[in-house]
Motif scaffolding. Structure first.
Motif, PDB file in Angstrom:
ATOM      1  N   LEU A  93     -36.806  30.321 -68.158  1.00  0.00           N
ATOM      2  CA  LEU A  93     -35.954  31.188 -67.333  1.00  0.00           C
ATOM      3  C   LEU A  93     -34.952  30.348 -66.553  1.00  0.00           C
ATOM      4  O   LEU A  93     -33.776  30.714 -66.447  1.00  0.00           O
ATOM      5  CB  LEU A  93     -36.815  32.017 -66.381  1.00  0.00           C
ATOM      6  N   ALA A  94     -35.398  29.230 -66.002  1.00  0.00           N
ATOM      7  CA  ALA A  94     -34.497  28.352 -65.257  1.00  0.00           C
ATOM      8  C   ALA A  94     -33.360  27.850 -66.154  1.00  0.00           C
ATOM      9  O   ALA A  94     -32.191  27.845 -65.747  1.00  0.00           O
ATOM     10  CB  ALA A  94     -35.273  27.179 -64.672  1.00  0.00           C
ATOM     11  N   LYS A  95     -33.706  27.432 -67.372  1.00  0.00           N
ATOM     12  CA  LYS A  95     -32.681  26.957 -68.307  1.00  0.00           C
ATOM     13  C   LYS A  95     -31.677  28.056 -68.623  1.00  0.00           C
ATOM     14  O   LYS A  95     -30.458  27.824 -68.648  1.00  0.00           O
ATOM     15  CB  LYS A  95     -33.343  26.467 -69.602  1.00  0.00           C
ATOM     16  N   GLN A 118     -27.634  28.051 -67.634  1.00  0.00           N
ATOM     17  CA  GLN A 118     -26.631  28.121 -68.698  1.00  0.00           C
ATOM     18  C   GLN A 118     -25.751  29.358 -68.617  1.00  0.00           C
ATOM     19  O   GLN A 118     -24.627  29.357 -69.112  1.00  0.00           O
ATOM     20  CB  GLN A 118     -27.325  28.088 -70.068  1.00  0.00           C
ATOM     21  N   ASN A 119     -26.257  30.424 -67.965  1.00  0.00           N
ATOM     22  CA  ASN A 119     -25.553  31.706 -68.048  1.00  0.00           C
ATOM     23  C   ASN A 119     -25.100  32.308 -66.722  1.00  0.00           C
ATOM     24  O   ASN A 119     -24.173  33.117 -66.718  1.00  0.00           O
ATOM     25  CB  ASN A 119     -26.432  32.726 -68.774  1.00  0.00           C
ATOM     26  N   THR A 134     -26.766  43.681 -62.017  1.00  0.00           N
ATOM     27  CA  THR A 134     -25.970  42.457 -62.053  1.00  0.00           C
ATOM     28  C   THR A 134     -26.841  41.211 -62.160  1.00  0.00           C
ATOM     29  O   THR A 134     -27.903  41.149 -61.526  1.00  0.00           O
ATOM     30  CB  THR A 134     -25.065  42.372 -60.797  1.00  0.00           C
ATOM     31  N   PRO A 135     -26.402  40.248 -62.940  1.00  0.00           N
ATOM     32  CA  PRO A 135     -25.186  40.214 -63.764  1.00  0.00           C
ATOM     33  C   PRO A 135     -25.290  40.995 -65.078  1.00  0.00           C
ATOM     34  O   PRO A 135     -24.292  41.189 -65.763  1.00  0.00           O
ATOM     35  CB  PRO A 135     -24.996  38.728 -64.048  1.00  0.00           C
ATOM     36  N   TYR A 136     -26.509  41.453 -65.421  1.00  0.00           N
ATOM     37  CA  TYR A 136     -26.701  42.207 -66.664  1.00  0.00           C
ATOM     38  C   TYR A 136     -27.108  43.630 -66.337  1.00  0.00           C
ATOM     39  O   TYR A 136     -27.902  43.867 -65.420  1.00  0.00           O
ATOM     40  CB  TYR A 136     -27.756  41.526 -67.549  1.00  0.00           C
ATOM     41  N   ASN A 137     -26.555  44.568 -67.095  1.00  0.00           N
ATOM     42  CA  ASN A 137     -26.774  45.974 -66.804  1.00  0.00           C
ATOM     43  C   ASN A 137     -27.985  46.516 -67.568  1.00  0.00           C
ATOM     44  O   ASN A 137     -28.061  46.409 -68.791  1.00  0.00           O
ATOM     45  CB  ASN A 137     -25.519  46.782 -67.164  1.00  0.00           C
ATOM     46  N   PHE A 138     -28.923  47.079 -66.821  1.00  0.00           N
ATOM     47  CA  PHE A 138     -30.090  47.744 -67.394  1.00  0.00           C
ATOM     48  C   PHE A 138     -30.111  49.176 -66.870  1.00  0.00           C
ATOM     49  O   PHE A 138     -30.831  49.487 -65.916  1.00  0.00           O
ATOM     50  CB  PHE A 138     -31.383  47.010 -67.011  1.00  0.00           C
ATOM     51  N   PRO A 139     -29.323  50.063 -67.491  1.00  0.00           N
ATOM     52  CA  PRO A 139     -29.193  51.439 -66.968  1.00  0.00           C
ATOM     53  C   PRO A 139     -30.493  52.221 -66.984  1.00  0.00           C
ATOM     54  O   PRO A 139     -30.654  53.173 -66.212  1.00  0.00           O
ATOM     55  CB  PRO A 139     -28.150  52.073 -67.896  1.00  0.00           C
ATOM     56  N   ASN A 140     -31.424  51.828 -67.843  1.00  0.00           N
ATOM     57  CA  ASN A 140     -32.711  52.518 -67.918  1.00  0.00           C
ATOM     58  C   ASN A 140     -33.814  51.797 -67.148  1.00  0.00           C
ATOM     59  O   ASN A 140     -34.999  52.119 -67.300  1.00  0.00           O
ATOM     60  CB  ASN A 140     -33.131  52.688 -69.377  1.00  0.00           C
ATOM     61  N   GLY A 141     -33.423  50.821 -66.344  1.00  0.00           N
ATOM     62  CA  GLY A 141     -34.408  50.111 -65.538  1.00  0.00           C
ATOM     63  C   GLY A 141     -35.100  48.999 -66.301  1.00  0.00           C
ATOM     64  O   GLY A 141     -34.549  48.421 -67.243  1.00  0.00           O
ATOM     65  N   GLY A 196     -34.828  38.685 -66.108  1.00  0.00           N
ATOM     66  CA  GLY A 196     -35.243  37.601 -65.221  1.00  0.00           C
ATOM     67  C   GLY A 196     -34.068  37.008 -64.471  1.00  0.00           C
ATOM     68  O   GLY A 196     -34.168  36.686 -63.283  1.00  0.00           O
ATOM     69  N   ALA A 197     -32.938  36.869 -65.153  1.00  0.00           N
ATOM     70  CA  ALA A 197     -31.731  36.345 -64.511  1.00  0.00           C
ATOM     71  C   ALA A 197     -31.251  37.284 -63.416  1.00  0.00           C
ATOM     72  O   ALA A 197     -30.758  36.832 -62.371  1.00  0.00           O
ATOM     73  CB  ALA A 197     -30.635  36.129 -65.546  1.00  0.00           C
ATOM     74  N   ASN A 198     -31.395  38.580 -63.625  1.00  0.00           N
ATOM     75  CA  ASN A 198     -31.031  39.541 -62.580  1.00  0.00           C
ATOM     76  C   ASN A 198     -31.895  39.355 -61.335  1.00  0.00           C
ATOM     77  O   ASN A 198     -31.415  39.438 -60.206  1.00  0.00           O
ATOM     78  CB  ASN A 198     -31.195  40.976 -63.090  1.00  0.00           C
ATOM     79  N   ILE A 199     -33.191  39.100 -61.557  1.00  0.00           N
ATOM     80  CA  ILE A 199     -34.100  38.885 -60.424  1.00  0.00           C
ATOM     81  C   ILE A 199     -33.705  37.625 -59.668  1.00  0.00           C
ATOM     82  O   ILE A 199     -33.605  37.619 -58.433  1.00  0.00           O
ATOM     83  CB  ILE A 199     -35.557  38.799 -60.909  1.00  0.00           C
ATOM     84  N   VAL A 200     -33.482  36.552 -60.407  1.00  0.00           N
ATOM     85  CA  VAL A 200     -33.070  35.286 -59.786  1.00  0.00           C
ATOM     86  C   VAL A 200     -31.755  35.465 -59.034  1.00  0.00           C
ATOM     87  O   VAL A 200     -31.592  34.995 -57.905  1.00  0.00           O
ATOM     88  CB  VAL A 200     -32.945  34.174 -60.858  1.00  0.00           C
TER      89      VAL A 200
END
Length: 213
Positions: free
Chosen positions: A42-44, A48-49, A139-146, A203-207
């Motif tokens: 997840l850190a990597k 990167q993103n 953010t940064p990624y959209n998860f409209p259904n949670g 995971g990136a959204n959580i971070v």
């Protein structure tokens, strides 16, 4: 003394170790050490993103240790029993009310145990289901259904629950999703790339939420 500790904790959290993550070691017999490749991956992915600079060598901290104040993001997982001592409970409460963040990811089998322990930390602040409109899904990624479904266990929908303090999410409990499994090395579970990508993006959204709030 407690005010001094809180002040020091805030300084550590917000200045010295602003982008560090760790795994929480707990008592009770549950396998807190499961998914050893999850956080490094997840850190990597985040580095990167989403322009983070997280140390990819994951630390381990105990619930009653002052060291937890060195990490603004702590991840907890496992399959079995969870027991927090009175010292664990007080330390975790101080940590979470001082700016820290705990993500608990049910790896299947810890739900009945961990809910009781969360209630001990915040007896007057119940877990609430987080709506799909919350920023952690946007953010940064959209998860409209949670929360995405990564691994199937009981054919139940994935749910995200939280503890909020003054509108800030301080504890996230992800249930029936298995995000951590999706963060592991590809050969561990042989998940398709599309599934692992969903897990890593969530995971990136959580971070992102933790480091920007």
């Amino acid at each position: 003394m407690k005010q001094i500790l809180t002040f020091i904790s805030l300084l550590i959290l917000n200045v010295c170790f602003s982008q560090e993550i760790a795994v929480l070691k707990y008592s009770g017999g549950g396998d807190w050490y499961s998914n050893p490749t999850s956080l490094p991956n997840l850190a990597k992915f985040c580095n990167q993103n989403i322009n983070t600079t997280i140390n990819t060598k994951t630390a381990t901290v105990e619930a009653n240790s002052v060291e937890i104040f060195s990490y603004p993001f702590i991840h907890m997982t496992g399959h079995g029993n969870v027991v927090f001592s009175p010292n664990d409970i007080q330390n975790l409460k101080n940590y979470l009310t001082s700016g820290g963040f705990l993500h608990i990811d049910d790896n299947y089998g810890m739900d009945e145990f961990v809910r009781k322990e969360i209630q001990k930390i915040f007896p007057d602040n119940n877990l609430r289901e987080i709506p799909n409109q919350h920023e952690i899904f946007k953010t940064p990624y959209n998860f409209p259904n949670g929360l995405p479904k990564i691994h199937e266990h009981e054919n139940n929908k994935p749910q995200a629950f939280g503890i909020f303090i003054e509108n800030r999410l301080v504890l996230l409990y992800t249930y029936e999703s298995d995000l951590g499994d999706g963060w592991e090395d590809e050969e561990v579970h042989n998940d398709p790339i599309s599934v692992r990508e969903k897990a890593l993006k969530m995971g990136a959204n959580i971070v992102n939420y933790v480091f920007k709030n």
